[in-house]
Design a protein around this motif. Structure first.
Motif, PDB file in Angstrom:
ATOM      1  N   MET A 106       0.874  -1.110   0.031  1.00 58.34           N
ATOM      2  CA  MET A 106      -0.005   0.071  -0.208  1.00 58.34           C
ATOM      3  C   MET A 106       0.763   1.221   0.008  1.00 58.34           C
ATOM      4  O   MET A 106       0.441   2.091  -0.650  1.00 58.34           O
ATOM      5  N   GLY A 107       2.022   1.366   0.692  1.00 64.43           N
ATOM      6  CA  GLY A 107       2.857   2.311   0.626  1.00 64.43           C
ATOM      7  C   GLY A 107       3.433   2.541  -0.708  1.00 64.43           C
ATOM      8  O   GLY A 107       3.658   3.705  -0.897  1.00 64.43           O
ATOM      9  N   LEU A 108       3.720   1.497  -1.455  1.00 63.43           N
ATOM     10  CA  LEU A 108       4.263   1.592  -2.667  1.00 63.43           C
ATOM     11  C   LEU A 108       3.139   2.158  -3.720  1.00 63.43           C
ATOM     12  O   LEU A 108       3.637   3.191  -4.459  1.00 63.43           O
ATOM     13  N   ILE A 109       1.879   1.866  -3.240  1.00 59.54           N
ATOM     14  CA  ILE A 109       0.765   2.388  -4.302  1.00 59.54           C
ATOM     15  C   ILE A 109       0.786   3.784  -4.145  1.00 59.54           C
ATOM     16  O   ILE A 109       0.461   4.732  -4.958  1.00 59.54           O
ATOM     17  N   SER A 129      -2.872   9.303   1.292  1.00 61.35           N
ATOM     18  CA  SER A 129      -1.856   9.279   2.636  1.00 61.35           C
ATOM     19  C   SER A 129      -2.519   7.965   3.462  1.00 61.35           C
ATOM     20  O   SER A 129      -2.291   7.721   4.449  1.00 61.35           O
ATOM     21  N   ASN A 130      -3.331   6.999   2.899  1.00 60.13           N
ATOM     22  CA  ASN A 130      -4.042   6.083   3.472  1.00 60.13           C
ATOM     23  C   ASN A 130      -3.161   4.857   3.537  1.00 60.13           C
ATOM     24  O   ASN A 130      -2.932   4.271   2.476  1.00 60.13           O
ATOM     25  N   ASN A 131      -2.888   4.327   4.604  1.00 64.37           N
ATOM     26  CA  ASN A 131      -2.249   2.946   4.766  1.00 64.37           C
ATOM     27  C   ASN A 131      -2.494   2.521   6.377  1.00 64.37           C
ATOM     28  O   ASN A 131      -1.599   2.495   7.209  1.00 64.37           O
ATOM     29  N   ILE A 132      -3.736   2.002   6.572  1.00 60.20           N
ATOM     30  CA  ILE A 132      -4.026   1.426   7.727  1.00 60.20           C
ATOM     31  C   ILE A 132      -3.357   0.110   7.954  1.00 60.20           C
ATOM     32  O   ILE A 132      -3.342  -0.439   9.276  1.00 60.20           O
ATOM     33  N   PHE A 133      -2.824  -0.346   7.058  1.00 59.44           N
ATOM     34  CA  PHE A 133      -2.180  -1.780   7.300  1.00 59.44           C
ATOM     35  C   PHE A 133      -1.087  -1.575   8.291  1.00 59.44           C
ATOM     36  O   PHE A 133      -0.814  -2.449   9.031  1.00 59.44           O
ATOM     37  N   VAL A 134      -0.249  -0.570   7.900  1.00 58.81           N
ATOM     38  CA  VAL A 134       0.857  -0.069   8.951  1.00 58.81           C
ATOM     39  C   VAL A 134       0.520   0.018  10.305  1.00 58.81           C
ATOM     40  O   VAL A 134       1.166  -0.290  11.216  1.00 58.81           O
ATOM     41  N   THR A 135      -0.535   0.721  10.615  1.00 57.02           N
ATOM     42  CA  THR A 135      -1.115   1.037  11.780  1.00 57.02           C
ATOM     43  C   THR A 135      -1.395  -0.065  12.475  1.00 57.02           C
ATOM     44  O   THR A 135      -0.997  -0.299  13.744  1.00 57.02           O
ATOM     45  N   LEU A 136      -2.352  -1.156  11.556  1.00 58.38           N
ATOM     46  CA  LEU A 136      -2.705  -2.302  12.345  1.00 58.38           C
ATOM     47  C   LEU A 136      -1.409  -3.234  12.522  1.00 58.38           C
ATOM     48  O   LEU A 136      -1.401  -3.922  13.653  1.00 58.38           O
ATOM     49  N   PHE A 137      -0.671  -3.149  11.952  1.00 60.18           N
ATOM     50  CA  PHE A 137       0.711  -3.985  12.238  1.00 60.18           C
ATOM     51  C   PHE A 137       1.397  -3.437  13.416  1.00 60.18           C
ATOM     52  O   PHE A 137       1.921  -4.512  14.182  1.00 60.18           O
ATOM     53  N   LEU A 138       1.525  -2.473  13.763  1.00 58.28           N
ATOM     54  CA  LEU A 138       2.314  -1.785  14.610  1.00 58.28           C
ATOM     55  C   LEU A 138       1.496  -2.022  16.012  1.00 58.28           C
ATOM     56  O   LEU A 138       1.939  -2.447  17.029  1.00 58.28           O
ATOM     57  N   VAL A 139       0.170  -2.060  15.950  1.00 54.56           N
ATOM     58  CA  VAL A 139      -0.667  -2.265  17.126  1.00 54.56           C
ATOM     59  C   VAL A 139      -0.415  -3.820  17.466  1.00 54.56           C
ATOM     60  O   VAL A 139      -0.263  -4.063  18.572  1.00 54.56           O
ATOM     61  N   ALA A 140      -0.445  -4.571  16.578  1.00 50.94           N
ATOM     62  CA  ALA A 140      -0.193  -6.040  16.716  1.00 50.94           C
ATOM     63  C   ALA A 140       1.172  -6.342  17.319  1.00 50.94           C
ATOM     64  O   ALA A 140       1.317  -7.098  18.344  1.00 50.94           O
ATOM     65  N   VAL A 141       2.176  -5.551  16.671  1.00 53.86           N
ATOM     66  CA  VAL A 141       3.601  -5.602  17.490  1.00 53.86           C
ATOM     67  C   VAL A 141       3.749  -5.352  18.816  1.00 53.86           C
ATOM     68  O   VAL A 141       4.208  -6.053  19.641  1.00 53.86           O
ATOM     69  N   ILE A 142       3.391  -4.188  19.170  1.00 54.89           N
ATOM     70  CA  ILE A 142       3.096  -3.559  20.498  1.00 54.89           C
ATOM     71  C   ILE A 142       2.350  -4.587  21.523  1.00 54.89           C
ATOM     72  O   ILE A 142       2.879  -4.930  22.537  1.00 54.89           O
ATOM     73  N   VAL A 143       1.127  -4.974  20.985  1.00 53.34           N
ATOM     74  CA  VAL A 143       0.539  -5.902  21.950  1.00 53.34           C
ATOM     75  C   VAL A 143       1.475  -7.341  22.140  1.00 53.34           C
ATOM     76  O   VAL A 143       1.458  -7.677  23.275  1.00 53.34           O
ATOM     77  N   VAL A 147      -7.948  -6.851  -0.149  1.00 57.04           N
ATOM     78  CA  VAL A 147      -8.094  -6.425  -1.615  1.00 57.04           C
ATOM     79  C   VAL A 147      -8.731  -5.413  -1.953  1.00 57.04           C
ATOM     80  O   VAL A 147      -8.206  -4.324  -2.727  1.00 57.04           O
ATOM     81  N   PHE A 148     -10.047  -5.115  -1.143  1.00 55.58           N
ATOM     82  CA  PHE A 148     -10.858  -3.853  -1.295  1.00 55.58           C
ATOM     83  C   PHE A 148     -10.197  -2.587  -1.008  1.00 55.58           C
ATOM     84  O   PHE A 148     -10.481  -1.596  -1.780  1.00 55.58           O
ATOM     85  N   TYR A 149      -9.447  -2.681  -0.012  1.00 50.88           N
ATOM     86  CA  TYR A 149      -8.991  -1.373   0.657  1.00 50.88           C
ATOM     87  C   TYR A 149      -7.865  -0.619  -0.215  1.00 50.88           C
ATOM     88  O   TYR A 149      -8.240   0.565  -0.796  1.00 50.88           O
ATOM     89  N   PRO A 150      -6.953  -1.451  -1.034  1.00 48.00           N
ATOM     90  CA  PRO A 150      -6.154  -0.617  -2.107  1.00 48.00           C
ATOM     91  C   PRO A 150      -6.932  -0.206  -3.287  1.00 48.00           C
ATOM     92  O   PRO A 150      -6.657   0.745  -3.811  1.00 48.00           O
ATOM     93  N   LEU A 151      -7.748  -1.361  -3.640  1.00 49.77           N
ATOM     94  CA  LEU A 151      -8.463  -1.221  -4.937  1.00 49.77           C
ATOM     95  C   LEU A 151      -9.322   0.227  -4.991  1.00 49.77           C
ATOM     96  O   LEU A 151      -9.188   0.883  -5.925  1.00 49.77           O
ATOM     97  N   HIS A 152     -10.260   0.326  -3.848  1.00 52.68           N
ATOM     98  CA  HIS A 152     -11.241   1.422  -3.988  1.00 52.68           C
ATOM     99  C   HIS A 152     -10.301   2.848  -3.944  1.00 52.68           C
ATOM    100  O   HIS A 152     -10.580   3.745  -4.370  1.00 52.68           O
ATOM    101  N   ILE A 153      -9.372   2.839  -3.010  1.00 51.19           N
ATOM    102  CA  ILE A 153      -8.580   3.943  -2.813  1.00 51.19           C
ATOM    103  C   ILE A 153      -7.894   4.423  -4.121  1.00 51.19           C
ATOM    104  O   ILE A 153      -8.111   5.541  -4.717  1.00 51.19           O
ATOM    105  N   VAL A 154      -7.422   3.487  -4.968  1.00 54.61           N
ATOM    106  CA  VAL A 154      -6.764   3.739  -6.440  1.00 54.61           C
ATOM    107  C   VAL A 154      -7.893   4.350  -7.298  1.00 54.61           C
ATOM    108  O   VAL A 154      -7.704   5.168  -7.974  1.00 54.61           O
ATOM    109  N   VAL A 155      -8.972   3.467  -7.276  1.00 53.53           N
ATOM    110  CA  VAL A 155     -10.054   3.950  -8.132  1.00 53.53           C
ATOM    111  C   VAL A 155     -10.646   5.250  -8.012  1.00 53.53           C
ATOM    112  O   VAL A 155     -10.867   6.098  -8.838  1.00 53.53           O
TER     113      VAL A 155
END
Length: 257
Positions: free
Chosen positions: A69-72, A88-102, A240-248
């Motif tokens: 998503m960052g590359l997109i 500027s949307n990339n909730i994947f990274v936010t959720l990744f960091l939440v999981a790491v800290i947990v 799949v839907f997240y990056p697809l709809h943002i790009v469209v």
């Protein structure tokens, strides 16, 4: 409601929010209802991370989707000259960091010295990657490079919502099983946001038209409605839907801009 139903509701609200973000002339109320989306996704992610049988695989999947998503984001923001709204949307990274800290906090609960060591290393790593993100933004002549490097490195500052939303995800995780605690913790978090936004602009109209993040309190009834069941799953629908709809939406918006 089961987890799948909550995700679908959050997905629809997210779509409305992004229509408001990328399409010129879209009504403001799309952003109001959109504030509900991200906390619900965090709530579903919290239960998903708790139940997953392979946390390393879960983290890797979230990381690589965040990287993609960052590359997109970088590609889209730099192939369109003066876009109506940058991605500027990339909730994947936010959720990744939440999981790491947990995960780090849970390690500390079972092995305090080991957990303290890992948390200290994580803190040092975050300082170094923050410096790297800033340098990348100054040296590399591409729009959005700091966020892209933030996605590569998993940085707490340069991600969607920054450390404030990462903290929210961690808060939701550790209060998800007790509805009274969830109401108190999440309610105080939203109240803090309301106070901060009021301090930024102490006008009632500002809380509706400019500083309306506090409206995420609307996520709480949905969280409380969770019945503990998974539902049909549809695990990859959001991925799949997240990056697809943002790009469209990004390219549609720039056609009309």
């Amino acid at each position: 409601m089961n987890s799948t139903t909550l995700k679908v509701i959050a997905l629809i609200l997210m779509l409305l929010d992004h229509v408001g973000q990328f399409i010129p002339g879209a009504p403001l109320w799309l952003h109001w209802v959109g504030r509900i989306s991200a906390p619900v996704f965090m709530f579903c992610m919290a239960w998903g991370f708790y139940y997953t049988h392979d946390r390393k695989k879960y983290l890797l999947r979230m990381y690589f989707f965040g990287l993609g998503m960052g590359l997109i984001d970088v590609i889209c923001n730099n192939i369109v000259a003066d876009p109506y709204a940058m991605i500027s949307n990339n909730i994947f990274v936010t959720l990744f960091l939440v999981a790491v800290i947990v995960w780090l906090i849970e390690i500390r609960k079972t092995d305090k010295p080991k957990g303290n060591k890992y948390l200290a290393l994580f803190a040092v790593y975050q300082i170094l990657t923050t410096i790297l993100c800033i340098l990348a933004g100054q040296v590399l002549p591409l729009t959005g490079m700091m966020s892209f490097v933030g996605a590569i490195t998993g940085n707490l500052i340069f991600n969607e919502g920054s450390f404030i939303f990462v903290f929210l995800g961690v808060l939701i995780y550790f209060n998800r099983t007790d509805k009274k605690r969830l109401i108190l913790a999440y309610g105080l978090y939203c109240l803090g946001f309301l106070a901060l936004e009021w301090a930024m602009n102490p006008q009632p109209t500002a809380l509706l038209y400019t500083n309306y993040q506090w409206m995420m309190i609307g996520s709480l009834p949905l969280m409380l409605s969770y019945n503990g069941e998974k539902g049909r799953g549809m695990k990859y629908l959001f991925y799949v839907f997240y990056p697809l709809h943002i790009v469209v939406l990004f390219f549609i918006g720039n056609l009309f801009f």
